[in-house]
Enzyme design. Sequence first.
Site, short mmCIF file in Angstrom:
data_model
loop_
_atom_site.label_atom_id
_atom_site.label_comp_id
_atom_site.label_asym_id
_atom_site.label_seq_id
_atom_site.Cartn_x
_atom_site.Cartn_y
_atom_site.Cartn_z
N GLU A 1 -21.38 16.46 37.55
CA GLU A 1 -22.61 17.36 37.20
C GLU A 1 -22.07 18.63 37.02
O GLU A 1 -22.47 19.37 36.02
CB GLU A 1 -23.64 17.20 38.11
CG GLU A 1 -24.11 15.74 38.38
CD GLU A 1 -23.53 14.88 39.55
OE1 GLU A 1 -24.14 14.37 40.07
OE2 GLU A 1 -22.15 15.38 39.67
N HIS B 1 0.74 -1.14 -0.14
CA HIS B 1 -0.10 0.15 -0.10
C HIS B 1 0.86 1.36 0.01
O HIS B 1 2.02 1.15 0.39
CB HIS B 1 -0.84 -0.20 1.13
CG HIS B 1 -1.96 -0.96 1.07
ND1 HIS B 1 -3.31 -1.01 1.78
CD2 HIS B 1 -2.29 -1.93 -0.03
CE1 HIS B 1 -3.85 -1.63 1.47
NE2 HIS B 1 -3.73 -2.20 0.51
N HIS C 1 -17.65 18.01 41.41
CA HIS C 1 -18.45 16.90 41.08
C HIS C 1 -18.76 16.80 39.50
O HIS C 1 -18.70 17.99 38.97
CB HIS C 1 -19.63 16.81 41.70
CG HIS C 1 -19.63 16.41 43.01
ND1 HIS C 1 -20.70 16.07 43.93
CD2 HIS C 1 -18.83 16.08 43.79
CE1 HIS C 1 -20.43 15.80 45.07
NE2 HIS C 1 -19.01 15.59 45.06
N CYS D 1 -25.93 14.15 43.71
CA CYS D 1 -25.98 14.46 45.35
C CYS D 1 -26.85 15.51 45.60
O CYS D 1 -27.31 16.38 44.49
CB CYS D 1 -24.68 14.63 45.88
SG CYS D 1 -23.84 16.33 45.30
N CYS E 1 -6.01 1.83 5.63
CA CYS E 1 -6.80 0.71 6.07
C CYS E 1 -6.09 0.32 7.56
O CYS E 1 -5.37 0.90 8.06
CB CYS E 1 -6.14 -0.63 5.18
SG CYS E 1 -4.73 -0.94 5.02
N CYS F 1 -25.63 18.82 43.77
CA CYS F 1 -25.61 19.03 42.42
C CYS F 1 -27.04 18.81 41.87
O CYS F 1 -27.40 19.48 40.69
CB CYS F 1 -24.99 17.58 41.87
SG CYS F 1 -23.23 17.79 42.23
#
Length: 667
Positions: free
Chosen positions: A542, A355, A540, A571, A390, A574
Site C-alpha cells: 500500500e 511471411h 508494504h 494493516c 502474427c 497502512c
Amino acid sequence: MEPWPRPTTSTSATCERPLTGTPPTSASRWRKNSLTLLSPPTGGVFRNQPSHLHQVYPEEPLHAEQRFLSWFYDTILSARADYRVTWYMSWSPCFECAEEVVSFLGEHENVSLSISASRLYKRDDQGQQEGLRLLDQAGAEVAMMSPEDFEYCWDNFVDNRGMSFWYWKGIRRNYHALDDELKEILWTHQCALRLPVLALEGGRHSVQPKRTSERCLPGSPGPRGHPLRGLPRRPRAEPGTPSTSGPDTGSSLLFTCDLQQAAEGSPLSRKAEPALGTMAGSKLPWKEGYPPKPWPRNPMQKLHADYFNFHFTNELTPKGRNGCYICYEVRGNHSPIPLARGVFENQFYPKKRLHTEICFLNWFKESPLEKTPGPGEQYDITWYMSWSPCVECAKQVAEFLNTHKHVRLRITFSRLYHSKKQEYRQGLRSLAGAGAEVAVMSPKNIKYCWNNFVDKRRWSSWYWPDIHINYDALHKTLTEILRPRMDKDIFIENFGPQMPHETYLCYEVEQPEGDSGIPEDQLKGFLRNQGADTPEETRHAELCFLDRIRSWGLDRNEHYSITVFISWSPCPDCALSLVGFLRENSLVSLRIFAARIHSYIEGYEDGLRQLKAAVAQISIMDIPEYKRCWDTFVDHQGRPFEPGDDLCAHIRKESQMLDNILKGSGK
C-alpha cells in the site's frame, strides 16, 4: 546457320499481341537491330552477336546488353510509361556496355534497371571496375547472382523439361566471395566521393548521392541534374570491327521487363491484364485505383509510392490489406551509417509461402553481416512494418532474438494485426519479453519511411486523414497489450484461499477526460510489498502504491477514481496512511477489494473502520472481481478463470468477518 535477330521469349509473358513485323530501322544509336517479336514479353534471352558471324549476318558485333537496348528502344519504350527491367547476366557488363547503359538511363528516367551477374568480367581490370561504378552511380542496382537467383532463372528462362535446379558445388561460397569483391569495387568509389552508403542490400550495393550542385564526378551535370549526364562517351566501333572491351562470345542476358504504369497508347497498355510481374498464368483480383506493379525479388531497394500509401496507412480497420511489408535498416555499433537498408514483402508463388518477417530472418542468417561479425559487433535492426507480426512469426522472431544476443531489434508497425485476439496479443508480449522494442509507427516514423524507403517519383508529399488520431488510438491499444502481467500461478497462490507470505496489489486509475498527467502505461498495473527477498527497504504494498500516486502529481481540483485489488487487507499503519492520503485529496475516490482480512496485528479492526469513515469503500473480492483481475492483470495465455468450491467458501467466510468488523461487532 540461323542468326539471333530477336529475343527468345519465356513462358512467363502475361500479355501478348499478334506479330508486329519488323520495325523500321533508324539512325538512332539505339536502333541497331531490326527485330521481329511477340510483344510485349515479360521475359526473354539475349546473347552476343559474335564478330565471327559478321560474314553470315552482316551487322556489327553487338554485346547482349547492346542488343537488349536496341530491341527495347524500338519495340517497347514509351515516354508515357514507367518500366522496371531486370537482367540476369552470365558476365558483368564491360566498360563500353556500361557507358552505353549509363547514357541510356540518363536519357530515359522512366526506366529503372537491376543487373545481377553470374561472374565479374576482368575483375582485376581498373577500366572494367570503373564501368561497374558508373552503373552504380547512374542508379542501376548492381549485384551478383545468388543461388536463389540461379534457381529463379532455371525455373523461368530455361527449357528444364521438369527437372529441378541442381545447386552447384560451392555455389553459395562462390556467391559470397564474388559479392564481397563487388562490394569492395563499389565501396572504393563511395569512399572516394564521401557519399552516404547503403553497403549491403541483400546482395545489392548502391549509393544515394547527395543532390548538390558540386559533384566529385568527371563531366558536368546534364539536364535535370542527372549525375552522369555530360560524361564523355567512348566512340562506337565501326561496323564489322570486333569489340575488344568485352567477351566476344559466350555472354548471355536473361531479362524481365515489367510495366510499372501503363500509359494509354503505349505498346504494353494493350490488353493489359492485372498480372503480377512474372507470375505466369496467375490472374489475381486487383483493387480499383491500385495500379498493378511487378513483384521484385526480396529484398527490394525501394517501395512504390502508391504501394506505401496503400499498405502503410494507419487506418484502424482498413480493407484489402492482405500483404505485409518490412522496411528495414541494419546498423552496427562500429559504423554511424546503415550497413543495410531495403524492403521485404511476403514470399509467395512460385516460391514457398513465407511471411515477410521470416524472409528477413532467412536473408540475415545467410548475409555476410551475420556470417562474419567483427569483434564485439552488435547489430541494431529496425523494422517498419505495415502489420504487426502474427502469432507464429512473433514466436520465431523471439526465438531468433533469444539465440542471437548480439542482435537488438526494434519493431514498429502501422497497424495492429488481430489486436483483440489473445493469442496475437501474447505474441507481441513474447517479442517484448525476448528484448524486442515494440511500438506503433508515429507520424514521424512514417515520414522517415517515405523519405528513405519509397520510390516517390512524381509524388511531392503524402498525408493521410486522421493520421494523428489513429496513431493515438493504436498506441493506447498497444500500451494496454504490452502492460506487464502477473504470472497466473502467482495470482492463484496469492489471491486464492491459501495463506500467502507476500502482498500483491493490483490497481486501476480513471483520470479526468483530457488529462494526461498520469503516464498511460501506469493507469493500470500491479506491485508487491518490498520484503526480505528483495534488496529494497521493507515496505508494504500500500505504501509503495502511495509513492507511485504522489509521483504523478495529481491535480487536487480534479476528480480521480482509484480501484485497488489486494491480496491482504491493509494493516493498521497502512490503513492510517491511506486515510491521510484521502484527507489530502478530497476529490479522489478509493475502492478497495481485499482477498482476505489481515488479522494478525492488533488494531486491524480500527484501521478498517477508519478507512470506511474516510469514505473509502472496502469489500471482499467476489467472483466478478476475481474475473476482472484475471482478465486485466494476469498473463493467463487465453485460459478462462475457473473458481473452485474452496474459493467460494473462502469468500463467504471473509465477507462475513469484514461485515462484522465494519458493524463494530468484532470478528
